[in-house]
Design an enzyme around this catalytic site. Structure first.
Site, PDB file in Angstrom:
ATOM      1  CG  MET A   1      38.287  -7.445  -2.367  1.00 53.92           C
ATOM      2  SD  MET A   1      39.732  -8.172  -3.301  1.00 53.92           S
ATOM      3  CE  MET A   1      39.238  -9.977  -2.592  1.00 53.92           C
ATOM      4  N   GLY A   5      42.549  -3.642   1.616  1.00 52.10           N
ATOM      5  CA  GLY A   5      42.077  -4.726   2.822  1.00 52.10           C
ATOM      6  C   GLY A   5      43.026  -4.418   4.151  1.00 52.10           C
ATOM      7  CG  ASP A  32      43.068 -11.952   4.623  1.00 49.23           C
ATOM      8  OD1 ASP A  32      42.543 -12.499   3.716  1.00 49.23           O
ATOM      9  OD2 ASP A  32      43.969 -12.241   5.205  1.00 49.23           O
ATOM     10  CE1 TYR A  37      47.268 -15.682   9.229  1.00 50.39           C
ATOM     11  CE2 TYR A  37      45.492 -13.805   8.857  1.00 50.39           C
ATOM     12  CZ  TYR A  37      46.620 -14.746   8.378  1.00 50.39           C
ATOM     13  OH  TYR A  37      47.010 -14.544   7.026  1.00 50.39           O
ATOM     14  CE  LYS A  66      44.396 -15.551   3.973  1.00 50.92           C
ATOM     15  NZ  LYS A  66      44.513 -14.903   5.367  1.00 50.92           N
ATOM     16  CG  HIS A  99      46.545 -19.808   5.114  1.00 48.80           C
ATOM     17  ND1 HIS A  99      46.024 -19.282   6.137  1.00 48.80           N
ATOM     18  CD2 HIS A  99      47.411 -19.176   4.638  1.00 48.80           C
ATOM     19  CE1 HIS A  99      46.911 -18.542   6.673  1.00 48.80           C
ATOM     20  NE2 HIS A  99      47.701 -18.477   5.616  1.00 48.80           N
ATOM     21  CG  LEU A 200      52.770  -1.136   4.266  1.00 47.60           C
ATOM     22  CD1 LEU A 200      52.327  -0.328   5.516  1.00 47.60           C
ATOM     23  CD2 LEU A 200      52.815  -0.107   3.161  1.00 47.60           C
ATOM     24  NE  ARG A 251      43.045   9.379  12.307  1.00 47.38           N
ATOM     25  CZ  ARG A 251      43.400   8.756  13.452  1.00 47.38           C
ATOM     26  NH1 ARG A 251      42.329   8.175  13.892  1.00 47.38           N
ATOM     27  NH2 ARG A 251      44.333   9.329  14.273  1.00 47.38           N
ATOM     28  CG  ASN A 253      48.521   2.140   6.287  1.00 46.43           C
ATOM     29  OD1 ASN A 253      49.359   3.263   6.264  1.00 46.43           O
ATOM     30  ND2 ASN A 253      48.896   1.072   6.779  1.00 46.43           N
TER      31      ASN A 253
HETATM   32  N1  LIG Z   1      48.456 -15.793   2.729  1.00 42.59           N
HETATM   33  C1  LIG Z   1      49.333 -15.575   3.646  1.00 42.59           C
HETATM   34  O1  LIG Z   1      50.179 -16.750   3.725  1.00 42.59           O
HETATM   35  C2  LIG Z   1      49.684 -14.419   4.403  1.00 42.59           C
HETATM   36  C3  LIG Z   1      50.792 -14.370   4.767  1.00 42.59           C
HETATM   37  C4  LIG Z   1      50.986 -13.014   5.487  1.00 42.59           C
HETATM   38  C5  LIG Z   1      50.086 -12.216   5.575  1.00 42.59           C
HETATM   39  N2  LIG Z   1      48.869 -12.425   4.977  1.00 42.59           N
HETATM   40  C6  LIG Z   1      47.716 -11.541   5.145  1.00 42.59           C
HETATM   41  O2  LIG Z   1      48.240 -10.184   4.849  1.00 42.59           O
HETATM   42  C7  LIG Z   1      48.104  -9.036   5.816  1.00 42.59           C
HETATM   43  C8  LIG Z   1      49.281  -7.776   5.760  1.00 42.59           C
HETATM   44  O3  LIG Z   1      50.498  -8.438   5.693  1.00 42.59           O
HETATM   45  P1  LIG Z   1      51.451  -7.579   6.425  1.00 42.59           P
HETATM   46  O4  LIG Z   1      51.398  -7.515   7.979  1.00 42.59           O
HETATM   47  O5  LIG Z   1      52.622  -8.168   6.179  1.00 42.59           O
HETATM   48  O6  LIG Z   1      51.107  -5.981   6.125  1.00 42.59           O
HETATM   49  P2  LIG Z   1      51.949  -4.970   6.012  1.00 42.59           P
HETATM   50  O7  LIG Z   1      51.089  -3.616   6.154  1.00 42.59           O
HETATM   51  O8  LIG Z   1      52.974  -4.863   4.954  1.00 42.59           O
HETATM   52  O9  LIG Z   1      52.972  -4.955   7.050  1.00 42.59           O
HETATM   53  C9  LIG Z   1      52.367  -4.441   8.480  1.00 42.59           C
HETATM   54  C10 LIG Z   1      53.697  -3.926   9.266  1.00 42.59           C
HETATM   55  O10 LIG Z   1      53.781  -2.591   8.617  1.00 42.59           O
HETATM   56  C11 LIG Z   1      53.763  -1.612   9.652  1.00 42.59           C
HETATM   57  N3  LIG Z   1      52.797  -0.487   9.083  1.00 42.59           N
HETATM   58  C12 LIG Z   1      51.575  -0.371   8.662  1.00 42.59           C
HETATM   59  N4  LIG Z   1      51.289   0.832   8.535  1.00 42.59           N
HETATM   60  C13 LIG Z   1      52.220   1.646   8.450  1.00 42.59           C
HETATM   61  C14 LIG Z   1      52.296   2.848   8.230  1.00 42.59           C
HETATM   62  N5  LIG Z   1      51.398   3.860   7.774  1.00 42.59           N
HETATM   63  N6  LIG Z   1      53.871   3.430   8.250  1.00 42.59           N
HETATM   64  C15 LIG Z   1      54.826   2.590   8.910  1.00 42.59           C
HETATM   65  N7  LIG Z   1      54.569   1.302   9.279  1.00 42.59           N
HETATM   66  C16 LIG Z   1      53.291   0.804   8.870  1.00 42.59           C
HETATM   67  C17 LIG Z   1      52.929  -2.218  10.789  1.00 42.59           C
HETATM   68  O11 LIG Z   1      53.121  -1.454  11.991  1.00 42.59           O
HETATM   69  P3  LIG Z   1      52.325  -1.119  13.140  1.00 42.59           P
HETATM   70  O12 LIG Z   1      51.638  -2.265  13.689  1.00 42.59           O
HETATM   71  O13 LIG Z   1      53.179  -0.050  13.961  1.00 42.59           O
HETATM   72  O14 LIG Z   1      51.122  -0.200  12.257  1.00 42.59           O
HETATM   73  C18 LIG Z   1      53.250  -3.569  11.046  1.00 42.59           C
HETATM   74  O15 LIG Z   1      54.745  -3.752  11.415  1.00 42.59           O
HETATM   75  C19 LIG Z   1      47.862  -9.933   6.984  1.00 42.59           C
HETATM   76  O16 LIG Z   1      47.526  -9.228   8.225  1.00 42.59           O
HETATM   77  C20 LIG Z   1      47.242 -11.179   6.675  1.00 42.59           C
HETATM   78  O17 LIG Z   1      45.919 -10.932   6.609  1.00 42.59           O
HETATM   79  C21 LIG Z   1      48.576 -13.524   4.483  1.00 42.59           C
END
Ligand SMILES: NC(=O)c1ccc[n+]([C@@H]2O[C@H](COP(=O)([O-])OP(=O)(O)OC[C@H]3O[C@@H](n4cnc5c(N)ncnc54)[C@H](OP(=O)(O)O)[C@@H]3O)[C@@H](O)[C@H]2O)c1
Length: 296
Positions: A1, A5, A32, A37, A66, A99, A200, A251, A253
């Site tokens: 993996m 991701g 993922d 979703y 999931k 999930h 993040l 890019r 990230n």
């Molecule tokens: N298993 C579960 O229950 C569960 C729950 C939650 C999430 N997940 C999974 O985990 C994934 C990631 O979670 P997450 O969305 O919380 O991830 P994250 O990457 O921590 O947060 C995303 C946020 O960060 C911002 N961001 C991304 N790159 C950035 C950068 N370089 N600089 C500043 N801000 C940045 C994004 O804004 P921009 O849109 O402006 O880029 C968005 O608002 C989800 O998509 C999902 O697949 C699983």
């Protein structure tokens, strides 16, 4: 993996397509997804287009989806898996996760509620019953690995001990404000990948992206705060899921490099503790806007 991701929790269909395409273009090879979703079709569309135009083989990407809470009854697992596969337009999945450990009333309503607005749980099925049905998916070759999500250490140990096929991956919220160190140690000892979501801090501000320890390290090493947080996650031995919506963030990230040891130590000593997603307590997603149910 692949450790880096791309998460597809994106509420907008058009953004799902552009962000998935941009993530693939930036180099992400791990995607993922989740039936919850409600965008597996869009992710599949973007992936197929990106693989074709980039000359990338299916085997070169790692795709996860999931099983949702309303499909925990063993007889619902295989049909739910097949439905996800069809929506994604794939012949096999690299990873299928339960999930959350919470079983909801079985059926097509993803958010079943009683008249008082309380979630209707299903007390007639255990997590182990669902796990046994997940194990049989590996027997017919359309699924390469299975795992769990939003689970605590005690419950994970119970499944681990009873399982014929051990969980390959555990996906939980993790960032410097919620390092999940004990869970990570157990996973490392057992050869389970800990897959960190919200690395993040879900972009929450104030949050890890604005933490003074992180911003100071970023300035010192010439990287952005996001790159520092993602590098820390990989260097401590987790895989991660990030959800950049723009090509520029995708890019950024993907372009991470190792932090010096002293920087890792400073981040490990951050004292702030914060859980951003309460899904682990109820099974109700924390980052998905609640939709009015069909009968509202
Ligand atoms: N298993 C579960 O229950 C569960 C729950 C939650 C999430 N997940 C999974 O985990 C994934 C990631 O979670 P997450 O969305 O919380 O991830 P994250 O990457 O921590 O947060 C995303 C946020 O960060 C911002 N961001 C991304 N790159 C950035 C950068 N370089 N600089 C500043 N801000 C940045 C994004 O804004 P921009 O849109 O402006 O880029 C968005 O608002 C989800 O998509 C999902 O697949 C699983």
């Amino acid at each position: 993996m692949p450790a880096l991701g791309f998460g597809t929790l994106l509420p907008d269909a058009a953004v799902t397509i552009t962000a998935t395409r941009d993530a693939l273009g930036a180099g992400f090879r791990h995607f993922d997804c989740a039936e919850r979703y409600r965008n597996e079709r869009e992710v599949g569309t973007a992936l197929h287009a990106g693989l074709a135009s980039g000359g990338i083989a299916r085997e070169d990407v790692f795709v996860t989806t999931k099983l949702w809470n309303s499909n925990h009854r063993p007889e619902r697992v295989e049909p739910a898996f097949q439905a996800s596969l069809n929506r994604l337009g794939l012949k096999y999945l690299d990873l299928y996760l339960i999930h959350t450990p919470f079983a909801f009333q079985p059926g097509d309503e993803q958010d079943p509620r009683d008249q008082n607005g309380n979630v209707i749980y299903d007390r007639g099925v255990t997590l182990l019953d669902t796990w046994r049905a997940m194990e049989t998916l590996l027997d017919h070759g359309k699924c390469r690995a299975i795992g769990l999500s939003d689970i605590g250490l005690d419950e994970l140990k119970l499944i681990y001990e009873a399982a014929r096929i051990k969980p390959a991956v555990v996906q939980v919220e993790s960032h410097p404000y919620l390092p999940e160190t004990e869970l990570l140690e157990f996973c490392k000892e057992k050869g389970i990948v800990l897959l960190a979501f919200a690395p993040l801090g879900h972009g929450t501000r104030p949050g890890p992206l604005e933490d003074p320890v992180i911003t100071a390290i970023a300035a010192r090493v010439g990287k952005t705060p996001a790159q520092v947080l993602l590098a820390w996650a990989v260097q401590r031995g987790t895989a991660l899921l990030t959800t950049p919506r723009s090509a520029a963030h995708a890019r950024e990230n993907f372009d991470i490099s190792a932090l010096p040891e002293d920087a890792l130590g400073e981040i490990n000593r951050v004292k702030t503790r914060q859980r951003l997603n309460e899904v682990v307590k109820t099974g109700v997603p924390g980052f998905i806007p609640q939709r009015k149910s069909a009968h509202d």
